[in-house]
Motif scaffolding. Sequence first.
Motif, PDB file in Angstrom:
ATOM      1  N   VAL A  54       0.835  -1.203   0.000  1.00 57.73           N
ATOM      2  CA  VAL A  54       0.000   0.000   0.000  1.00 57.73           C
ATOM      3  C   VAL A  54       0.873   1.258   0.000  1.00 57.73           C
ATOM      4  CG1 VAL A  54      -1.777   1.280   1.271  1.00 57.73           C
ATOM      5  CG2 VAL A  54      -1.871  -1.217   1.160  1.00 57.73           C
ATOM      6  N   GLY A  55       1.974   1.215   0.745  1.00 57.08           N
ATOM      7  CA  GLY A  55       2.850   2.373   0.810  1.00 57.08           C
ATOM      8  C   GLY A  55       3.460   2.743  -0.531  1.00 57.08           C
ATOM      9  N   THR A  56       3.686   1.753  -1.388  1.00 53.14           N
ATOM     10  CA  THR A  56       4.208   2.043  -2.728  1.00 53.14           C
ATOM     11  C   THR A  56       3.236   2.922  -3.501  1.00 53.14           C
ATOM     12  OG1 THR A  56       5.450  -0.039  -2.793  1.00 53.14           O
ATOM     13  CG2 THR A  56       4.947   1.004  -4.907  1.00 53.14           C
ATOM     14  N   SER A  94      12.210   2.442  -3.678  1.00 54.45           N
ATOM     15  CA  SER A  94      12.073   3.159  -4.953  1.00 54.45           C
ATOM     16  C   SER A  94      13.410   3.614  -5.514  1.00 54.45           C
ATOM     17  CB  SER A  94      11.147   4.365  -4.771  1.00 54.45           C
ATOM     18  OG  SER A  94      11.719   5.314  -3.884  1.00 54.45           O
ATOM     19  N   ARG A  95      14.449   3.652  -4.680  1.00 54.94           N
ATOM     20  CA  ARG A  95      15.778   4.047  -5.155  1.00 54.94           C
ATOM     21  C   ARG A  95      16.410   2.975  -6.033  1.00 54.94           C
ATOM     22  NH1 ARG A  95      15.921   9.459  -4.204  1.00 54.94           N
ATOM     23  NH2 ARG A  95      15.081   9.895  -2.126  1.00 54.94           N
ATOM     24  N   TRP A  96      15.919   1.745  -5.947  1.00 55.36           N
ATOM     25  CA  TRP A  96      16.584   0.621  -6.598  1.00 55.36           C
ATOM     26  C   TRP A  96      15.723  -0.079  -7.641  1.00 55.36           C
ATOM     27  CZ3 TRP A  96      21.537   0.635  -5.194  1.00 55.36           C
ATOM     28  CH2 TRP A  96      21.867   1.231  -3.972  1.00 55.36           C
ATOM     29  N   THR A  97      14.491   0.320  -7.804  1.00 55.53           N
ATOM     30  CA  THR A  97      13.592  -0.361  -8.741  1.00 55.53           C
ATOM     31  C   THR A  97      12.950   0.651  -9.683  1.00 55.53           C
ATOM     32  OG1 THR A  97      11.714  -0.185  -7.206  1.00 55.53           O
ATOM     33  CG2 THR A  97      13.069  -2.173  -7.056  1.00 55.53           C
ATOM     34  N   SER A  98      12.477   0.145 -10.807  1.00 51.49           N
ATOM     35  CA  SER A  98      11.803   1.009 -11.780  1.00 51.49           C
ATOM     36  C   SER A  98      10.378   0.550 -12.068  1.00 51.49           C
ATOM     37  CB  SER A  98      12.598   1.041 -13.097  1.00 51.49           C
ATOM     38  OG  SER A  98      12.753  -0.274 -13.623  1.00 51.49           O
ATOM     39  N   PRO A 113       5.624  -3.395  -9.130  1.00 51.34           N
ATOM     40  CA  PRO A 113       5.645  -4.676  -8.411  1.00 51.34           C
ATOM     41  C   PRO A 113       6.975  -4.952  -7.725  1.00 51.34           C
ATOM     42  CG  PRO A 113       4.585  -4.943 -10.545  1.00 51.34           C
ATOM     43  CD  PRO A 113       5.203  -3.583 -10.541  1.00 51.34           C
ATOM     44  N   SER A 114       8.078  -4.604  -8.398  1.00 52.42           N
ATOM     45  CA  SER A 114       9.399  -4.787  -7.800  1.00 52.42           C
ATOM     46  C   SER A 114       9.580  -3.885  -6.587  1.00 52.42           C
ATOM     47  CB  SER A 114      10.500  -4.490  -8.827  1.00 52.42           C
ATOM     48  OG  SER A 114      10.388  -5.336  -9.951  1.00 52.42           O
ATOM     49  N   ALA A 150       7.685  -5.422  -3.644  1.00 54.19           N
ATOM     50  CA  ALA A 150       8.385  -6.581  -3.081  1.00 54.19           C
ATOM     51  C   ALA A 150       9.577  -6.137  -2.244  1.00 54.19           C
ATOM     52  CB  ALA A 150       8.833  -7.521  -4.194  1.00 54.19           C
ATOM     53  N   LEU A 151      10.379  -5.212  -2.791  1.00 51.13           N
ATOM     54  CA  LEU A 151      11.557  -4.755  -2.065  1.00 51.13           C
ATOM     55  C   LEU A 151      11.159  -3.943  -0.836  1.00 51.13           C
ATOM     56  CD1 LEU A 151      14.602  -4.710  -1.960  1.00 51.13           C
ATOM     57  CD2 LEU A 151      14.590  -2.691  -3.458  1.00 51.13           C
ATOM     58  N   ALA A 152      10.087  -3.160  -0.942  1.00 51.75           N
ATOM     59  CA  ALA A 152       9.602  -2.398   0.210  1.00 51.75           C
ATOM     60  C   ALA A 152       9.174  -3.336   1.338  1.00 51.75           C
ATOM     61  CB  ALA A 152       8.439  -1.502  -0.197  1.00 51.75           C
TER      62      ALA A 152
END
Length: 285
Positions: free
Chosen positions: A30-32, A212-216, A219-220, A223-225
């Motif tokens: 949700v935060g994304t 968000s610093r590492w993905t574009s 969905p990625s 997952a990372l969050a």
Amino acid sequence: MTFLTEPFALEFVQRALIGGALVAVLCGVVGTWVVARGMAFLGEALGHGMLPGVALATVLGLPVLLGAGISATVMSLGIGALQRRARLSYDISIGLLFVAMLAAGVIVISHSGSFATDATAILFGDILAVSAADLVLLGWATGIGLAVAAAAHRPLVALALDARVAAVLGLGPRLAQAVLVGLVTLTVVASYRAVGSLLVVGLLIAPAVAASRWTSRLPSTMALASVFGVASVAIGLVLSWHAGTAAGASIALTAVAAAGASWLARVALTARTARTRSGSAVARA
């Protein structure tokens, strides 16, 4: 390794870890969307918006979660009503209801002399007191939140990119906005027991910012969050155990620190890559 594993030998810390991990996964997804839409203030406002409902439920002897859910839902609907009927901007609508709900909660609390301890738990949480029943509730909330986010993925993506384009494509930006507000409401209400209404925003925002610093791709990022969030819960519990600090606050501060560390690491990596490419270009010349 004993330093890291010692706290988790106790059952109540194990429950705290599981409950915090469920919260972290839900907040990661949700935060994304919240970060993508620039809606961080909504999570904070809903955290305060629950206060009058929780206070009334406690005074009347009703389930606290019921009061929190009703209060947060009323605030969510009120924000939408002010936007549509009163033609107020999104942030002004949130700001007005933020103050009104917080004031109403304080008024209710001021008439109950025995409510101070409960108010502290509401605001700052008590993750070490999470019970098996709480874990079941968090499990259901996380499952429902993930299912709704998956079902509404396309409209939410269109809304995040451009609401006007979403309307032209017939993807229902208003409905998508309502779904997103509902997801934030679900997350805040379900998570306040573990990390408190004020500190849940840390897990809602910081892991998504760090990822968000590492993905574009969204969905990625989700997952990372979630990974960042779960790691923050585990590290925060360990630090809290050994330092004797509040567990919920330690988790939230760890999540924010992770966001800062992620930014610094990304800046350093970008600078190093730039120097490497510059050196390669000079060598070729």
